[in-house]
Design a protein around this motif. Structure first.
Motif, mmCIF file in Angstrom:
data_model
loop_
_atom_site.group_PDB
_atom_site.id
_atom_site.type_symbol
_atom_site.label_atom_id
_atom_site.label_comp_id
_atom_site.label_asym_id
_atom_site.label_seq_id
_atom_site.Cartn_x
_atom_site.Cartn_y
_atom_site.Cartn_z
ATOM 1 N N GLY A 68 35.165 41.629 45.097
ATOM 2 C CA GLY A 68 34.650 40.016 44.869
ATOM 3 C C GLY A 68 35.931 39.585 44.060
ATOM 4 O O GLY A 68 37.052 39.999 43.691
ATOM 5 N N TYR A 69 35.653 38.396 43.482
ATOM 6 C CA TYR A 69 36.442 37.514 42.881
ATOM 7 C C TYR A 69 37.014 38.229 41.558
ATOM 8 O O TYR A 69 38.446 38.410 41.268
ATOM 9 N N HIS A 70 36.243 38.979 40.916
ATOM 10 C CA HIS A 70 36.801 40.050 39.688
ATOM 11 C C HIS A 70 37.824 41.038 40.117
ATOM 12 O O HIS A 70 38.594 41.276 39.431
ATOM 13 N N THR A 71 37.273 41.679 40.949
ATOM 14 C CA THR A 71 38.286 42.951 41.510
ATOM 15 C C THR A 71 39.479 42.497 42.080
ATOM 16 O O THR A 71 40.480 43.052 42.099
ATOM 17 N N ARG A 72 39.454 41.082 42.862
ATOM 18 C CA ARG A 72 40.626 40.768 43.515
ATOM 19 C C ARG A 72 41.511 39.865 42.783
ATOM 20 O O ARG A 72 42.914 39.650 43.023
ATOM 21 N N THR A 74 40.602 38.240 38.923
ATOM 22 C CA THR A 74 40.184 38.433 37.391
ATOM 23 C C THR A 74 40.966 39.586 36.811
ATOM 24 O O THR A 74 41.758 39.489 35.883
ATOM 25 N N ILE A 75 40.528 40.746 37.411
ATOM 26 C CA ILE A 75 40.991 41.959 36.838
ATOM 27 C C ILE A 75 42.644 42.344 36.800
ATOM 28 O O ILE A 75 43.297 42.605 36.058
ATOM 29 N N PRO A 76 43.016 42.199 37.969
ATOM 30 C CA PRO A 76 44.608 42.305 38.437
ATOM 31 C C PRO A 76 45.228 41.381 37.701
ATOM 32 O O PRO A 76 46.347 41.670 37.059
ATOM 33 N N GLY A 77 44.948 40.161 37.522
ATOM 34 C CA GLY A 77 45.535 38.965 36.713
ATOM 35 C C GLY A 77 45.536 39.544 35.114
ATOM 36 O O GLY A 77 46.716 39.351 34.537
ATOM 37 N N ALA A 78 44.327 39.875 34.584
ATOM 38 C CA ALA A 78 44.382 40.412 33.342
ATOM 39 C C ALA A 78 45.389 41.607 33.079
ATOM 40 O O ALA A 78 45.901 41.897 31.956
ATOM 41 N N LEU A 79 45.415 42.264 34.028
ATOM 42 C CA LEU A 79 46.293 43.849 33.947
ATOM 43 C C LEU A 79 47.632 43.441 33.944
ATOM 44 O O LEU A 79 48.652 44.423 33.707
ATOM 45 N N GLY A 80 48.067 42.145 34.706
ATOM 46 C CA GLY A 80 49.484 41.752 34.877
ATOM 47 C C GLY A 80 49.856 42.541 36.129
ATOM 48 O O GLY A 80 51.065 42.683 36.132
ATOM 49 N N GLU A 92 52.229 52.420 34.058
ATOM 50 C CA GLU A 92 51.744 52.252 35.323
ATOM 51 C C GLU A 92 50.432 52.407 35.355
ATOM 52 O O GLU A 92 49.643 52.816 34.694
ATOM 53 N N ILE A 93 49.788 51.189 36.391
ATOM 54 C CA ILE A 93 48.268 50.971 36.387
ATOM 55 C C ILE A 93 47.998 51.136 37.757
ATOM 56 O O ILE A 93 48.429 50.684 38.690
ATOM 57 N N PHE A 94 46.914 51.849 37.565
ATOM 58 C CA PHE A 94 46.002 52.079 39.136
ATOM 59 C C PHE A 94 44.830 51.599 38.937
ATOM 60 O O PHE A 94 44.028 51.900 38.134
ATOM 61 N N LEU A 95 44.429 50.287 39.738
ATOM 62 C CA LEU A 95 43.223 49.777 39.646
ATOM 63 C C LEU A 95 42.430 50.432 40.871
ATOM 64 O O LEU A 95 42.801 50.378 42.020
ATOM 65 N N LEU A 96 41.417 51.239 40.297
ATOM 66 C CA LEU A 96 40.443 51.907 41.211
ATOM 67 C C LEU A 96 39.490 51.082 42.047
ATOM 68 O O LEU A 96 39.491 49.653 41.563
ATOM 69 N N GLU A 97 39.018 51.494 43.103
ATOM 70 C CA GLU A 97 38.059 50.917 43.905
ATOM 71 C C GLU A 97 36.954 50.627 43.100
ATOM 72 O O GLU A 97 36.377 51.553 42.156
#
Length: 120
Positions: A68-72, A74-80, A92-97
């Protein structure tokens, strides 16, 4: 190469929610050099938690059911990062499912139903 796990919870003002992320932090401590918890809507926030991580690779697990909005956003934005994998702040950042569809979650739901049926 050192690895860290960053657990991202939604956050809640409820005192009953305070023990969930610490439980998972303790559970995964043996699997990573660092395990850190943060929240979307309370402190510590993602940016602050990520700054504390010293590891070179960070696996970020959103403890959310679905995309949803947070995974697509909010979170990527906060992680850069712009996608599920990227580099930011020298890491190196891996955003998991998110948790998604899983027989394990179905089992938990069935357990909760069983608990409710046994409640007088």
């Amino acid at each position: 190469m050192s690895d860290a796990l960053l657990l991202v919870g939604h956050g809640s003002r409820s005192e009953y929610a305070d023990d969930v992320l610490p439980y998972y932090v303790d559970f995964f401590k043996g699997d990573f050099e660092e395990v850190v918890a943060c929240y979307l809507e309370q402190e510590p926030c993602i940016e602050d938690a990520l700054r504390l991580v010293k590891a070179q690779r960070v696996f970020v697990m959103p403890l959310l059911i679905a995309h949803g909005y947070h995974t697509r956003v909010t979170i990527p934005g906060a992680l850069g990062i712009e996608a599920s994998h990227g580099f930011a702040g020298g890491k190196e950042i891996f955003l998991l499912e998110p948790l998604g569809r899983s027989e394990h979650i179905v089992k938990i739901i069935k357990e909760r139903i069983g608990e409710a049926k046994r409640t007088p």
